[in-house]
Write a protein that holds these residues in place. Sequence first.
Motif, mmCIF file in Angstrom:
data_model
loop_
_atom_site.group_PDB
_atom_site.id
_atom_site.type_symbol
_atom_site.label_atom_id
_atom_site.label_comp_id
_atom_site.label_asym_id
_atom_site.label_seq_id
_atom_site.Cartn_x
_atom_site.Cartn_y
_atom_site.Cartn_z
ATOM 1 N N VAL A 581 0.855 -1.185 0.000
ATOM 2 C CA VAL A 581 0.000 0.000 0.000
ATOM 3 C C VAL A 581 0.891 1.235 0.000
ATOM 4 O O VAL A 581 1.747 1.391 0.887
ATOM 5 N N LEU A 582 0.710 2.085 -1.015
ATOM 6 C CA LEU A 582 1.407 3.370 -1.093
ATOM 7 C C LEU A 582 0.410 4.455 -0.738
ATOM 8 O O LEU A 582 -0.588 4.653 -1.439
ATOM 9 N N ALA A 583 0.669 5.173 0.341
ATOM 10 C CA ALA A 583 -0.230 6.219 0.825
ATOM 11 C C ALA A 583 0.513 7.545 0.822
ATOM 12 O O ALA A 583 1.475 7.724 1.570
ATOM 13 N N LEU A 640 4.264 2.041 2.309
ATOM 14 C CA LEU A 640 5.112 3.216 2.133
ATOM 15 C C LEU A 640 4.217 4.429 2.276
ATOM 16 O O LEU A 640 3.315 4.654 1.457
ATOM 17 N N ALA A 641 4.430 5.216 3.313
ATOM 18 C CA ALA A 641 3.718 6.469 3.515
ATOM 19 C C ALA A 641 4.655 7.608 3.156
ATOM 20 O O ALA A 641 5.779 7.683 3.662
ATOM 21 N N VAL A 642 4.190 8.477 2.272
ATOM 22 C CA VAL A 642 4.989 9.612 1.807
ATOM 23 C C VAL A 642 4.288 10.896 2.241
ATOM 24 O O VAL A 642 3.081 11.059 1.995
ATOM 25 N N VAL A 650 -2.931 18.069 5.177
ATOM 26 C CA VAL A 650 -2.855 16.833 5.967
ATOM 27 C C VAL A 650 -1.514 16.875 6.698
ATOM 28 O O VAL A 650 -0.464 16.675 6.095
ATOM 29 N N SER A 651 -1.578 17.122 7.988
ATOM 30 C CA SER A 651 -0.353 17.302 8.765
ATOM 31 C C SER A 651 0.504 16.042 8.749
ATOM 32 O O SER A 651 -0.002 14.910 8.722
ATOM 33 N N VAL A 652 1.818 16.251 8.793
ATOM 34 C CA VAL A 652 2.766 15.135 8.835
ATOM 35 C C VAL A 652 2.503 14.222 10.030
ATOM 36 O O VAL A 652 2.861 13.038 10.013
ATOM 37 N N VAL A 653 1.849 14.746 11.065
ATOM 38 C CA VAL A 653 1.593 13.913 12.244
ATOM 39 C C VAL A 653 0.712 12.706 11.904
ATOM 40 O O VAL A 653 0.848 11.638 12.528
ATOM 41 N N GLU A 654 -0.161 12.851 10.913
ATOM 42 C CA GLU A 654 -1.088 11.749 10.634
ATOM 43 C C GLU A 654 -0.354 10.501 10.143
ATOM 44 O O GLU A 654 -0.492 9.429 10.746
ATOM 45 N N PRO A 655 0.422 10.570 9.061
ATOM 46 C CA PRO A 655 1.166 9.363 8.679
ATOM 47 C C PRO A 655 2.210 8.959 9.704
ATOM 48 O O PRO A 655 2.499 7.756 9.850
ATOM 49 N N LYS A 675 8.375 8.212 4.613
ATOM 50 C CA LYS A 675 9.317 9.105 3.940
ATOM 51 C C LYS A 675 8.742 10.521 3.985
ATOM 52 O O LYS A 675 7.654 10.776 3.478
ATOM 53 N N THR A 676 9.475 11.429 4.605
ATOM 54 C CA THR A 676 9.018 12.807 4.764
ATOM 55 C C THR A 676 9.892 13.754 3.965
ATOM 56 O O THR A 676 11.119 13.781 4.155
ATOM 57 N N GLU A 677 9.259 14.504 3.071
ATOM 58 C CA GLU A 677 9.967 15.580 2.387
ATOM 59 C C GLU A 677 10.041 16.768 3.341
ATOM 60 O O GLU A 677 9.011 17.274 3.797
ATOM 61 N N MET A 678 11.246 17.203 3.640
ATOM 62 C CA MET A 678 11.425 18.244 4.656
ATOM 63 C C MET A 678 11.247 19.654 4.100
ATOM 64 O O MET A 678 11.219 20.622 4.860
#
Length: 714
Positions: A581-583, A640-642, A650-655, A675-678
């Motif tokens: 699952v890619l989210a 994979l959560a991006v 959608v705040s980064v806190v959710e994934p 994976k977080t894009e900063m």
Amino acid sequence: MTGTPDAPVADVRPVVRRHHGDEFIDDYEWLRDVEDPDVLALLEAENGYTEARTAHLADLRETIFGEIKARTRETDLSVPVRHGDWWYFSRTVEGLSYAIRSRCPATPGDWTPPAVEAGIEAPGEHVLLDSNVLAEGHEFFALGAFSLTDDDTLLAYSTDLTGDERYTIRFKDLRTGEELADEIPGTSGGATWSAGGTHVFYSTVDDAWRPHRVWRHRLGTPVADDVLVHEETDERFFTGIGRTQSEKFLVIGASSKITSESRLLPADDPEGEFRVVLPRSTGVEYSVEHAVVGGDDVLLLLHNDGAPDFELVAVDLEPVLTSPLASARDGRVVVAADPGMRLEDVDVFARHLFVSYRRAALTRLGVLDIEATGFGPMREVPFEEELFSCGLGANAEWDQPLIRIGVGSFVTPSSVLDLDPDTFETHLRKQAEVLGGYDPADYVQHRTWATAEDGTLVPVSVVARADTPQDGTAPALLYGYGAYEISIDPGMSVARLSLLDRGFVFAVAHVRGGGEMGRAWYDDGKMAQKRNSFTDFVAAAHHLVAEGWTSHERLVAEGGSAGGLLMGAVANLAPDAFRGVLAAVPFVDALTTILDPSMPLTVIEWDEWGDPLHDADVYAYMKSYSPYENVQERPYPAILAVTSLQDTRVSVVEPAKWVARIRATTTGDAPILLKTEMHAGHGGVSGRYDSWRERAFELAWIIDTAAGAPASTS
């Protein structure tokens, strides 16, 4: 895997959420504070873990990036669009990430776009805006407004340099190239000129990122003197401003998810008073356009009052400027409501009226002649492919003889056409070029129908190479969204070829909650019917397997934003149906967000999801499907959560919370990655090369996850 690094472990810092007599212990809510060094350290650790777990894909990522790049004509240009005495177009240049916007003079009476060539300066060409220059020194860049005065002498443009969707508007004198002193920070991005170019209108957002105020700025005066012309105090409503296609009127629009209201003002009277067209009434949505019929001004209303799939009516405009309408139903019917034919948009020109609508999960275009006494019957523009998408392109002139449209499909590159609305004769101005010998005949697209739990037939679009076996052995990617009445229409993707040419099947599940099958389709996938979106998607997955397109062991699911909620829900509902699952920027902590009216966009969202803060039944229903609360002790597919650090939607806190909880709970050993894009926002990284690399990363993960798919192009 030998030498596999340990996954980051988020601290458990439980807090108790209490609503309607229910208690939920949230171990990871502390991750909401993205300024906390511990949170940032965890996100960096997650990035390091994801990179380590996918390091074996480095060569494949680079190969796919090279494929996308090789198929794309990097030095290219758009089809010129006529506005006044100029043709406007944009260029892309090999090695540069952003577009360059230019114009060249138009010959009076000539509506054939000039034969501008890639890499060659057009006669009389002026570069108006080079986004590569504007982006220098910034990790992120997005261009918002690009708005011209009626006489083409002044340009208003806006830029976002962080990804937080707050734009600064600037102005340029196109006669001299001089940047004007006026500068308006903190806007929502758009800029609308008055007639004469003396004033510009714009909107700003509140702390919840809701566009709630419309302002008037007089060019050459301090921003501190700008005048507030409209404020939306109802937290359920957005607001913004634009002009009618005729450019004769300014229109302030205000809308919630289920209700709308428009205000009108002659564009040559910018300091006048905006007049309400039709007062808001809960559940009634409408939009307005201006037409001239037999020399008289007419207002067109596209509305849903008593017409769920909308109806188009006309009223005399002059009375509306003094007194609001009592009802949209009082208008003269131009296009009658027809269940199953969802009217979506109206574009008006001097002699023709275009209606965009959808029927049987496909977009359509209808044309009506504007006659001396009214409107002629609607004629549908014909298109040949089984699956296609069509729509109006950029049309800046009220009295142009040819109308710019676009059309494409999953296998046919998008085309820009000029259409003669009288004869339907078309002139191909450009078809997107796919380098490397692409032949649409090598691919097939098909519409199939899955049967949902309740017996509803759900459209599923399928595309693959013509030689892909339909014996269950092919890997597949199933995409879904299913919210806000947004439809996923057929369109070709250069990047997708890197999957198809490796034997993948690509499919779209047009689940309820989207708009593909009309307003009822949307209503059946929102509020207390939201679970239909999830079960429809699972039904589509089973259907693809039953038809032999793939197997569950080789099927990956993908969705983003509200489609990320879909991904989280189906991962809980049917984890065995998917290998991975890619989210992307996934809305997976939906209940926590919708419970807090101080969070960006929450109150507005109550009309989409329900109000769990004040309604115990809504709370219980949302808790029954919200992905974060429903993580269970069971094996999960690879995930994979991006996400993006600067995402305001959608705040980064959710994934981050979701990944932490799944990893702590799953009984399986499939990798759970974040994976977080900063330096990015809701739309991901900026710049085409960075976007290609980001998609190459995702595609490599999909290929690897789909169990044994070959890594070289067939």
